[in-house]
Design a protein around this motif. Structure first.
Motif, short mmCIF file in Angstrom:
data_model
loop_
_atom_site.label_atom_id
_atom_site.label_comp_id
_atom_site.label_asym_id
_atom_site.label_seq_id
_atom_site.Cartn_x
_atom_site.Cartn_y
_atom_site.Cartn_z
N UNK A 91 0.81 -1.23 0.00
CA UNK A 91 0.00 0.00 0.00
C UNK A 91 0.84 1.28 0.00
N UNK A 92 0.31 2.28 -0.64
CA UNK A 92 0.89 3.63 -0.62
C UNK A 92 0.20 4.37 0.52
N UNK A 93 0.97 4.78 1.51
CA UNK A 93 0.44 5.39 2.72
C UNK A 93 0.90 6.84 2.81
N UNK A 94 -0.04 7.72 3.14
CA UNK A 94 0.31 9.13 3.29
C UNK A 94 0.91 9.35 4.68
N UNK A 95 2.16 9.81 4.72
CA UNK A 95 2.82 10.13 5.99
C UNK A 95 2.29 11.44 6.53
N UNK A 96 2.23 12.42 5.64
CA UNK A 96 1.63 13.71 5.93
C UNK A 96 1.28 14.33 4.59
N UNK A 97 0.46 15.36 4.55
CA UNK A 97 -0.03 15.88 3.27
C UNK A 97 1.08 16.10 2.25
N UNK A 98 0.93 15.43 1.12
CA UNK A 98 1.88 15.58 0.01
C UNK A 98 3.07 14.63 0.07
N UNK A 99 3.19 13.85 1.13
CA UNK A 99 4.31 12.91 1.26
C UNK A 99 3.76 11.51 1.53
N UNK A 100 4.11 10.59 0.63
CA UNK A 100 3.62 9.21 0.72
C UNK A 100 4.81 8.25 0.76
N UNK A 101 4.55 7.06 1.28
CA UNK A 101 5.57 6.02 1.33
C UNK A 101 4.94 4.70 0.89
#
Length: 113
Positions: A91-101
């Motif tokens: 899964x692509x998870x949002x760490x904080x707005x605009x940044x995903x891991x």
């Protein structure tokens, strides 16, 4: 598609042979002789697929001596429901707005990803 050794470019084997051998007799890794080109449209098509569909499509580019049925059986077996702690597999998870891991640790093994 053929694969060559990272230590001796004169070594040339099929995908099936590379998989069976695992490593070249000279100790090199098997790598594709060429990387398939993808158009922007190809990438958009892949992006719209689920993980299993994407895996089948990408493997089909590299494992040209395997049938669609063989690739489907292997991919669906590897990514069957319940084998990963997340149904999305990676899964692509949002760490904080605009940044995903991209989470690659959801699988059943401790192998490097």
């Amino acid at each position: 598609m053929f694969y060559t050794s990272t230590r001796d470019r004169s070594v040339r084997v099929s995908a099936a042979q590379a998989i069976v051998r695992g490593i070249s007799a000279d100790g090199g890794l098997f790598v594709p002789e060429e990387i398939p080109a993808l158009s922007a449209g190809d990438i958009q098509t892949l992006a719209a697929m689920d993980y299993i569909g994407r895996a089948k499509a990408v493997l089909k580019l590299y494992l040209t001596d395997f049938t669609d049925e063989e690739i489907t059986r292997c991919v669906e077996g590897a990514y069957a429901s319940g084998k990963f702690s997340d149904e999305k597999v990676a899964p692509l998870v949002e760490l904080y707005p605009g940044t995903h891991i991209l989470e690659l640790w959801k699988g059943p093994t401790c192998a490097f990803k």
